[in-house]
Scaffold this motif. Structure first.
Motif, mmCIF file in Angstrom:
data_model
loop_
_atom_site.group_PDB
_atom_site.id
_atom_site.type_symbol
_atom_site.label_atom_id
_atom_site.label_comp_id
_atom_site.label_asym_id
_atom_site.label_seq_id
_atom_site.Cartn_x
_atom_site.Cartn_y
_atom_site.Cartn_z
ATOM 1 N N VAL A 69 0.808 -1.212 0.000
ATOM 2 C CA VAL A 69 0.000 0.000 0.000
ATOM 3 C C VAL A 69 0.848 1.272 0.000
ATOM 4 O O VAL A 69 0.469 2.268 -0.616
ATOM 5 C CB VAL A 69 -0.983 -0.032 1.190
ATOM 6 C CG1 VAL A 69 -0.251 -0.036 2.522
ATOM 7 C CG2 VAL A 69 -1.945 1.133 1.123
ATOM 8 N N LEU A 70 2.004 1.277 0.685
ATOM 9 C CA LEU A 70 2.839 2.479 0.730
ATOM 10 C C LEU A 70 4.111 2.273 -0.094
ATOM 11 O O LEU A 70 4.834 1.300 0.118
ATOM 12 C CB LEU A 70 3.227 2.829 2.169
ATOM 13 C CG LEU A 70 2.131 3.337 3.097
ATOM 14 C CD1 LEU A 70 2.748 3.792 4.413
ATOM 15 C CD2 LEU A 70 1.344 4.474 2.469
ATOM 16 N N PRO A 71 4.413 3.182 -1.016
ATOM 17 C CA PRO A 71 5.661 3.084 -1.776
ATOM 18 C C PRO A 71 6.889 3.182 -0.870
ATOM 19 O O PRO A 71 6.845 3.802 0.203
ATOM 20 C CB PRO A 71 5.598 4.284 -2.734
ATOM 21 C CG PRO A 71 4.160 4.672 -2.774
ATOM 22 C CD PRO A 71 3.599 4.326 -1.431
ATOM 23 N N THR A 72 7.990 2.606 -1.320
ATOM 24 C CA THR A 72 9.226 2.594 -0.536
ATOM 25 C C THR A 72 9.656 3.992 -0.092
ATOM 26 O O THR A 72 9.992 4.190 1.083
ATOM 27 C CB THR A 72 10.352 1.909 -1.324
ATOM 28 O OG1 THR A 72 9.952 0.559 -1.604
ATOM 29 C CG2 THR A 72 11.648 1.898 -0.539
ATOM 30 N N PRO A 73 9.667 5.009 -0.970
ATOM 31 C CA PRO A 73 10.074 6.345 -0.507
ATOM 32 C C PRO A 73 9.172 6.892 0.597
ATOM 33 O O PRO A 73 9.633 7.608 1.484
ATOM 34 C CB PRO A 73 9.994 7.210 -1.780
ATOM 35 C CG PRO A 73 10.126 6.249 -2.903
ATOM 36 C CD PRO A 73 9.440 5.013 -2.431
ATOM 37 N N VAL A 74 7.877 6.551 0.560
ATOM 38 C CA VAL A 74 6.962 7.023 1.600
ATOM 39 C C VAL A 74 7.263 6.332 2.926
ATOM 40 O O VAL A 74 7.236 6.968 3.988
ATOM 41 C CB VAL A 74 5.499 6.792 1.174
ATOM 42 C CG1 VAL A 74 4.546 7.132 2.311
ATOM 43 C CG2 VAL A 74 5.174 7.619 -0.059
ATOM 44 N N VAL A 75 7.541 5.047 2.872
ATOM 45 C CA VAL A 75 7.913 4.331 4.095
ATOM 46 C C VAL A 75 9.147 4.971 4.723
ATOM 47 O O VAL A 75 9.217 5.174 5.939
ATOM 48 C CB VAL A 75 8.162 2.838 3.809
ATOM 49 C CG1 VAL A 75 8.688 2.127 5.051
ATOM 50 C CG2 VAL A 75 6.874 2.166 3.346
ATOM 51 N N ASN A 76 10.119 5.335 3.886
ATOM 52 C CA ASN A 76 11.327 5.978 4.403
ATOM 53 C C ASN A 76 11.021 7.350 5.005
ATOM 54 O O ASN A 76 11.567 7.718 6.059
ATOM 55 C CB ASN A 76 12.356 6.114 3.279
ATOM 56 C CG ASN A 76 12.872 4.767 2.791
ATOM 57 O OD1 ASN A 76 12.796 3.768 3.519
ATOM 58 N ND2 ASN A 76 13.376 4.714 1.577
ATOM 59 N N LEU A 77 10.147 8.129 4.351
ATOM 60 C CA LEU A 77 9.758 9.437 4.889
ATOM 61 C C LEU A 77 9.028 9.295 6.218
ATOM 62 O O LEU A 77 9.239 10.074 7.150
ATOM 63 C CB LEU A 77 8.858 10.169 3.892
ATOM 64 C CG LEU A 77 9.533 10.848 2.709
ATOM 65 C CD1 LEU A 77 8.478 11.323 1.712
ATOM 66 C CD2 LEU A 77 10.375 12.027 3.177
ATOM 67 N N LEU A 78 8.170 8.296 6.295
ATOM 68 C CA LEU A 78 7.426 8.051 7.526
ATOM 69 C C LEU A 78 8.370 7.718 8.669
ATOM 70 O O LEU A 78 8.215 8.203 9.794
ATOM 71 C CB LEU A 78 6.433 6.917 7.291
ATOM 72 C CG LEU A 78 5.458 6.556 8.412
ATOM 73 C CD1 LEU A 78 4.653 7.763 8.842
ATOM 74 C CD2 LEU A 78 4.542 5.433 7.968
ATOM 75 N N ASP A 79 9.356 6.909 8.371
ATOM 76 C CA ASP A 79 10.345 6.552 9.388
ATOM 77 C C ASP A 79 11.073 7.799 9.898
ATOM 78 O O ASP A 79 11.277 7.971 11.107
ATOM 79 C CB ASP A 79 11.344 5.557 8.800
ATOM 80 C CG ASP A 79 12.370 5.092 9.820
ATOM 81 O OD1 ASP A 79 11.965 4.646 10.905
ATOM 82 O OD2 ASP A 79 13.586 5.181 9.527
ATOM 83 N N GLN A 80 11.436 8.700 8.988
ATOM 84 C CA GLN A 80 12.118 9.934 9.390
ATOM 85 C C GLN A 80 11.201 10.847 10.206
ATOM 86 O O GLN A 80 11.604 11.418 11.218
ATOM 87 C CB GLN A 80 12.603 10.683 8.150
ATOM 88 C CG GLN A 80 13.664 9.958 7.333
ATOM 89 C CD GLN A 80 13.948 10.690 6.034
ATOM 90 O OE1 GLN A 80 13.887 11.917 5.968
ATOM 91 N NE2 GLN A 80 14.253 9.935 4.990
ATOM 92 N N ALA A 81 9.941 10.978 9.753
ATOM 93 C CA ALA A 81 9.020 11.924 10.389
ATOM 94 C C ALA A 81 8.690 11.555 11.821
ATOM 95 O O ALA A 81 8.346 12.427 12.628
ATOM 96 C CB ALA A 81 7.733 12.022 9.576
ATOM 97 N N LEU A 82 8.813 10.272 12.152
ATOM 98 C CA LEU A 82 8.427 9.811 13.491
ATOM 99 C C LEU A 82 9.608 9.683 14.444
ATOM 100 O O LEU A 82 9.445 9.196 15.564
ATOM 101 C CB LEU A 82 7.703 8.457 13.375
ATOM 102 C CG LEU A 82 6.352 8.519 12.648
ATOM 103 C CD1 LEU A 82 5.805 7.111 12.433
ATOM 104 C CD2 LEU A 82 5.345 9.371 13.413
ATOM 105 N N GLN A 83 10.773 10.138 14.013
ATOM 106 C CA GLN A 83 11.925 10.141 14.904
ATOM 107 C C GLN A 83 11.717 11.180 16.000
ATOM 108 O O GLN A 83 11.083 12.222 15.768
ATOM 109 C CB GLN A 83 13.213 10.443 14.131
ATOM 110 C CG GLN A 83 13.599 9.375 13.106
ATOM 111 C CD GLN A 83 13.972 8.062 13.754
ATOM 112 O OE1 GLN A 83 14.455 8.021 14.890
ATOM 113 N NE2 GLN A 83 13.744 6.966 13.036
#
Length: 367
Positions: A248-262
């Motif tokens: 459901v989520l593209p790889t770049p979005v997964v990476n952005l999500l990981d950064q945003a929740l730091q």
């Protein structure tokens, strides 16, 4: 009702979702019909030639911490719009079930219902009470079986878009209790980070018919990434997951999500929100002094709903100043009303300067 899933479409209750390819990264991937190269970016870094991995346990854990819920109560979607859509598809049979919403409010509730073929029940907000929910009207309408079918979903937006007013937690609890066994109460909290309120996810454990929609499009500034979250009873989450397409989520979005929740990004988020709220107050005070303004409604969101003497003229002046606003004059009860999103200090200065420009002469618009 023995289970909240008794409200779901009967043909979906035991459905298994699509079995996605294994995300294992240390294996030779000859199981998912992927190309072994990437021509758009450096595949060795982005691996966008591979299907994206599921949202990691670390990200789910951070979302659980952020929203104070358990892992089984979380589903990540492509924006909260997709959450609305899969709820419609999962709980409303076309031509048989209904959806209730309270205009003026977010237009996607109606659009998704129309696309799904669900009937629509409207219980308008009480304009003379600051656009408060008509709680008794909602309960009465949702309990009536009619030719339109049973109401399966009741949508409540808080703070509401475009009016900006929040709904009290006790009201949400009351609706869930009154509609238990009859309908899900879907609380859309897209703007709750701007309200100073914690949201209602803390009610989930005691209210199995409560569903909460959150998004990273607004306060987190990730509108272009399209990432939303559905919070609900684990049985509902499992059903919705079976309806979602794989990956459901593209790889770049997964990476952005990981950064945003730091943790350091969450501290920055709080700082950004505080700054925006100060700007909201500054813009509100400036608008209150404007001769063009009739009324400004109190807002717990990142926008203001403003009634102008001449909304069309204001839109024209702002367009001349290259400032885009959202005119809601077409909505019954919101004649001459414009929604003004709060931007940066410079964005807001340009808006206020454009508002102060002389009126557009007849015939100038559109030239």
């Amino acid at each position: 009702m023995n289970s909240v899933l008794d409200l779901a479409r009967e043909d979906l209750r035991s459905r298994r979702g699509y079995l996605a390819a294994s995300p294992a990264r240390d294996s030779v991937r000859l199981h998912a019909n992927e190309a072994p190269w990437c021509i758009a970016t450096d595949g060795a870094e982005a691996r966008v030639n591979w299907y994206p991995p599921p949202v990691s346990g670390d990200i789910i854990e951070r979302l659980c911490s952020l929203y104070s819920v358990a892992a089984g109560q979380v589903l990540v979607t492509r924006g909260s719009d997709e959450g609305i859509d899969i709820l419609m598809r999962s709980f409303c049979a076309a031509g048989r079930d209904s959806v209730l919403y309270c205009p003026p409010t977010f237009g996607m509730y109606r659009q998704c219902a129309e696309i799904q073929g669900a009937a629509i029940v409207e219980v308008p907000l009480l304009a003379d009470q600051g656009f408060a929910l008509d709680v008794d009207g909602i309960v009465e309408a949702a309990q009536v079986e009619s030719a339109r079918g049973a109401v399966k979903l009741v949508f409540v937006c808080t703070p509401n878009n475009p009016t900006g007013n929040p709904v009290a937690t006790d009201v949400i609890r009351h609706l869930c209790c009154e509609l238990s066994g009859r309908a899900l109460v879907v609380v859309d909290e897209a703007y709750v980070e701007f309200s100073g309120r914690p949201g209602v996810a803390g009610l989930l454990d005691g209210l199995p018919n409560l569903v909460v929609l959150r998004t990273l499009s607004k306060a987190f500034g990730l509108a272009g990434a399209r990432c939303g979250v559905v919070l609900a009873h684990p049985d509902i989450i499992n059903l919705l997951r079976s309806v979602l397409p794989p990956y459901v989520l593209p790889t770049p979005v997964v990476n952005l999500l990981d950064q945003a929740l730091q943790p350091e990004r969450l501290l920055l988020l709080r700082k950004n929100i505080d700054g925006l709220l100060q700007e909201r107050e500054r813009v509100n005070e400036a608008l209150a002094r404007s001769p063009h303004v009739v009324k400004i409604w109190p807002s717990a969101a990142n926008f203001l709903l403003v009634r102008f003497r001449d909304a069309r003229g204001v839109m024209q002046r702002c367009e001349r100043g290259s400032v885009l606003l959202r005119d809601f004059s077409y909505v019954p009860g919101l004649e001459n009303c414009i929604r003004v999103t709060i931007g940066t200090a410079e964005d807001n200065r340009r808006f206020l300067n454009a508002l102060a420009m002389e009126d557009v002469a007849p015939g100038d618009a559109g030239q």
